[in-house]
Scaffold this motif. Structure first.
Motif, PDB file in Angstrom:
ATOM      1  N   MET A 109      18.246   0.838  45.075  1.00  9.87           N
ATOM      2  CA  MET A 109      17.382   1.372  46.129  1.00  9.87           C
ATOM      3  C   MET A 109      16.279   2.246  45.542  1.00  9.87           C
ATOM      4  N   GLY A 110      16.515   2.833  44.353  1.00  8.01           N
ATOM      5  CA  GLY A 110      15.470   3.635  43.724  1.00  8.01           C
ATOM      6  C   GLY A 110      15.995   4.975  43.253  1.00  8.01           C
ATOM      7  N   THR A 111      15.188   5.622  42.416  1.00  9.83           N
ATOM      8  CA  THR A 111      15.573   6.965  41.989  1.00  9.83           C
ATOM      9  C   THR A 111      14.822   7.966  42.847  1.00  9.83           C
ATOM     10  N   PHE A 112      15.477   8.371  43.906  1.00  3.30           N
ATOM     11  CA  PHE A 112      14.950   9.374  44.840  1.00  3.30           C
ATOM     12  C   PHE A 112      16.168   9.958  45.531  1.00  3.30           C
ATOM     13  N   ALA A 113      15.973  10.950  46.360  1.00  2.00           N
ATOM     14  CA  ALA A 113      17.071  11.539  47.126  1.00  2.00           C
ATOM     15  C   ALA A 113      18.209  12.008  46.213  1.00  2.00           C
ATOM     16  N   SER A 114      17.879  12.354  44.992  1.00  2.00           N
ATOM     17  CA  SER A 114      18.874  12.886  44.039  1.00  2.00           C
ATOM     18  C   SER A 114      20.023  11.913  43.829  1.00  2.00           C
ATOM     19  N   ARG A 115      19.745  10.588  43.937  1.00  2.00           N
ATOM     20  CA  ARG A 115      20.823   9.626  43.987  1.00  2.00           C
ATOM     21  C   ARG A 115      21.077   8.890  42.674  1.00  2.00           C
ATOM     22  N   GLY A 116      20.163   9.003  41.697  1.00  2.00           N
ATOM     23  CA  GLY A 116      20.233   8.155  40.513  1.00  2.00           C
ATOM     24  C   GLY A 116      21.555   8.250  39.762  1.00  2.00           C
TER      25      GLY A 116
ATOM     26  N   GLU B 229      20.421  21.929  32.667  1.00  2.00           N
ATOM     27  CA  GLU B 229      19.752  23.232  32.600  1.00  2.00           C
ATOM     28  C   GLU B 229      18.234  23.067  32.707  1.00  2.00           C
ATOM     29  N   GLN B 230      17.685  22.069  31.981  1.00  2.00           N
ATOM     30  CA  GLN B 230      16.240  21.820  32.072  1.00  2.00           C
ATOM     31  C   GLN B 230      15.820  21.558  33.504  1.00  2.00           C
ATOM     32  N   GLN B 231      16.592  20.675  34.149  1.00  2.00           N
ATOM     33  CA  GLN B 231      16.266  20.297  35.526  1.00  2.00           C
ATOM     34  C   GLN B 231      16.296  21.522  36.436  1.00  2.00           C
ATOM     35  N   LEU B 232      17.302  22.368  36.240  1.00  2.00           N
ATOM     36  CA  LEU B 232      17.469  23.513  37.137  1.00  2.00           C
ATOM     37  C   LEU B 232      16.420  24.589  36.881  1.00  2.00           C
ATOM     38  N   VAL B 233      16.090  24.836  35.613  1.00  2.00           N
ATOM     39  CA  VAL B 233      15.067  25.843  35.303  1.00  2.00           C
ATOM     40  C   VAL B 233      13.720  25.407  35.870  1.00  2.00           C
ATOM     41  N   GLY B 234      13.359  24.138  35.614  1.00  2.00           N
ATOM     42  CA  GLY B 234      12.096  23.639  36.149  1.00  2.00           C
ATOM     43  C   GLY B 234      12.115  23.611  37.665  1.00  2.00           C
TER      44      GLY B 234
ATOM     45  N   ALA C 289      30.102  13.762  38.877  1.00  2.00           N
ATOM     46  CA  ALA C 289      28.727  14.248  39.011  1.00  2.00           C
ATOM     47  C   ALA C 289      28.250  14.219  40.457  1.00  2.00           C
ATOM     48  N   LYS C 290      27.347  15.126  40.771  1.00  2.00           N
ATOM     49  CA  LYS C 290      26.587  15.089  42.015  1.00  2.00           C
ATOM     50  C   LYS C 290      25.112  14.958  41.649  1.00  2.00           C
ATOM     51  N   GLY C 291      24.242  15.067  42.648  1.00  2.00           N
ATOM     52  CA  GLY C 291      22.806  14.975  42.373  1.00  2.00           C
ATOM     53  C   GLY C 291      22.147  16.341  42.440  1.00  2.00           C
ATOM     54  N   PRO C 292      21.749  16.916  41.295  1.00  2.00           N
ATOM     55  CA  PRO C 292      21.099  18.234  41.324  1.00  2.00           C
ATOM     56  C   PRO C 292      19.579  18.169  41.467  1.00  2.00           C
ATOM     57  N   GLY C 293      18.990  16.967  41.480  1.00  2.00           N
ATOM     58  CA  GLY C 293      17.538  16.826  41.321  1.00  2.00           C
ATOM     59  C   GLY C 293      16.706  17.595  42.325  1.00  2.00           C
ATOM     60  N   GLU C 294      16.737  17.202  43.591  1.00  2.00           N
ATOM     61  CA  GLU C 294      15.875  17.845  44.576  1.00  2.00           C
ATOM     62  C   GLU C 294      16.453  19.172  45.040  1.00  2.00           C
ATOM     63  N   MET C 295      17.767  19.214  45.088  1.00  2.00           N
ATOM     64  CA  MET C 295      18.447  20.398  45.586  1.00  2.00           C
ATOM     65  C   MET C 295      17.987  21.672  44.888  1.00  2.00           C
ATOM     66  N   CYS C 296      17.734  21.556  43.570  1.00  2.00           N
ATOM     67  CA  CYS C 296      17.504  22.775  42.789  1.00  2.00           C
ATOM     68  C   CYS C 296      16.175  23.432  43.102  1.00  2.00           C
ATOM     69  N   ALA C 297      15.296  22.772  43.846  1.00  2.00           N
ATOM     70  CA  ALA C 297      13.998  23.376  44.182  1.00  2.00           C
ATOM     71  C   ALA C 297      13.957  23.850  45.632  1.00  2.00           C
ATOM     72  N   ASN C 298      15.106  23.977  46.272  1.00  2.00           N
ATOM     73  CA  ASN C 298      15.124  24.343  47.696  1.00  2.00           C
ATOM     74  C   ASN C 298      15.455  25.797  48.027  1.00  2.00           C
TER      75      ASN C 298
END
Lengths: 334, 160
Positions: free
Chosen positions: A83-90, A224-229, A287-296
């Protein structure tokens, strides 16, 4: 007129993936004649580290070093569906698909090794270094290199596997509207400290302290990189980023990222990241998806800190000096 | 359009190309010479991803016409490692995980190299100032700043 200090806190939970018409990702894994493993995906690595994580997941499942795995991504003409890499789903969706495909490939690999070693496949284990051993009798072993050669040139087997992970569509209950939009949630809490100049409306972020609960951190440094950024992108959402004054009339609007303000290295605040790992039940190795969550969570935390500092509630983003000054003026008028 | 000859030194080796007049140094390096380490981010001089060093000075290759580089010595990130051995600055970027998607990294390294060439022991503020012309869309500035400070410490230990 003074510079006033405030502190705000906010907590969020955030779904991994989405649920529209069902949310599938598929993966294929096969070995080369020399016992390297190829993961084929349509999922895209746009810099978030997908290739590294999928290589780790495949290597862990098959029982080989990570550098024996090659990940091919992002050809939707030839790859299995994603479906794609979005919604912290990858990581969550593709990772689960890769585990299933790698398990099937591992089973064939063990069957070929069993024929070579003249033992039962269920008596075999991998050492993670590229060898297959008989449980309890590790002197009886064969390298995965030799197993792959045997499969290709002697046994006529394909060491390969198919994987698919699907979160089925969830329909709302007619009476209550209740539904299950996601199976897996990440969590975060942020405390932000700010200074607000009540004469100019300018906000300076002093510190941002974040706790993230993201399931298992499959690659702690990349997490850590993902969360700091991401933490700093949250501050950017709160204070800077906007398509105004152009939206919705785009005639003279910005055309690229150059005209879309984001903070630079001179705008950094002291940032603290704490990672809590509570493995998810249905995630790949937890694992869970930390991608979008970390900027909220930084956004409401900054809004609350501004309220703590100068007593005005800004409910429109970004929290610009103009909005703060207008709110202060309205507050004084009341 | 008439082709224009241009000659310069790239990472120590002589290069000579015929280019279209008006070609940027970025396009000449990437498309003619084949050095893709300078990245084309904005093509208008705001993101810093195309940064190269020309005669010791940090320059934006997307705003530099290749034909103005005749006789210069150009350094790019791909020329830093010697015989496969990374320079301390590159090593520091690796060790501190100062790349995320990696697109801004070559420009960051060029900017940091010029800083360290002139100021071997910079303060944090000096590092921030030196990197202020380079955009990281992953917003990973803190590890990048730490990488430059780490490289400066490694350099000063080697010199001591």
């Amino acid at each position: 007129m003074a510079i006033r200090r405030g502190r705000g806190v906010a907590a969020i939970n955030y779904p991994t993936g989405m649920n529209l018409g069902g949310d599938p990702t598929q993966a294929l894994v096969h070995s080369t004649p020399t016992g390297n493993f190829m993961v084929t995906l349509s999922s895209v690595d746009l810099g978030q580290g997908m290739k590294q994580i999928m290589a780790q997941i495949c290597a862990e499942t098959i029982g080989v070093p990570t550098d024996r795995v090659v990940v091919d991504t992002a050809d939707t003409d030839t790859g299995p569906h994603c479906m794609g890499t979005f919604a912290s789903r990858g990581t969550h969706r593709a990772g689960n698909a890769v585990i299933q495909a790698a398990k099937e490939a591992r089973q064939v690999m063990l069957e070929v090794a069993a024929e070579e070693l003249e033992v039962n496949a269920s008596d075999l284990e991998t050492d993670g270094q590229g060898n297959i051993l008989v449980k309890g009798a590790p002197q009886k072993s064969i390298s995965i290199f030799d197993v792959a050669l045997s499969a290709h040139f002697k046994r006529g087997r394909s060491i390969s596997g198919r994987g698919m992970f699907l979160i089925p569509r969830s329909y709302p209950e007619k009476e209550t509207g209740a539904m299950k939009p996601s199976t897996c949630y990440a969590h975060a809490c942020t405390v932000a400290e700010v200074e607000v100049d009540d004469e100019t409306g300018e906000v300076t972020v002093l510190t941002v302290k974040n706790v993230f609960e993201i399931g298992r951190a499959l690659n702690p440094k990349m997490v850590e990189q993902q969360l700091v950024g991401g933490s700093w992108m949250g501050i950017s959402h709160a204070l800077y980023e906007t398509t105004e004054p152009y939206y919705p009339n785009r005639d003279h609007g910005g055309t690229d990222f150059n005209q879309y303000l984001m903070p630079g290295p001179g705008d950094l605040a002291e940032t603290e990241i704490i990672v809590l790992e509570r493995p998810s039940a249905d995630g790949p190795y937890g694992a869970k998806g930390p991608g979008e969550m970390c900027a909220n969570p930084q956004i409401p935390a900054v809004a609350n800190a501004v309220f703590d500092a100068v007593g005005v509630r800004i409910d429109t983003l970004p929290i610009t000096p103009e909005r703060i000054l207008r709110a202060l003026k309205a507050q004084a008028a009341n | 359009m008439a082709k224009v000859p241009v000659q310069f030194t790239l990472n120590g080796s002589e290069k000579a190309e015929f280019i279209d007049s008006g070609t940027t140094l970025l396009n000449a390096l990437r498309d003619k010479v084949g050095d893709t380490s300078p990245k084309g981010g904005c093509h208008q001089g705001t993101c810093g991803a195309c940064s190269v060093i020309i005669d010791g000075e940090l320059r934006l290759s997307c705003l530099t016409l290749a034909e103005t580089c005749n006789g210069t010595a150009i350094t790019t990130t791909s020329g830093l490692a010697e015989g496969g051995v990374l320079q301390p600055l590159q090593r520091a970027f690796l060790d501190t995980f100062a790349t995320q998607c990696g697109f801004c990294t070559p420009g960051m390294i060029m900017a940091a190299k010029v800083l360290l060439d002139h100021t071997p022991n910079p303060s944090r503020d000096e590092v921030v100032e030196a990197l202020s012309g380079n955009i990281c869309r992953c917003t990973g500035y803190e590890p990048i700043i730490q990488a430059v400070l780490t490289a400066a410490r490694a350099n000063s230990q080697n010199a001591a």
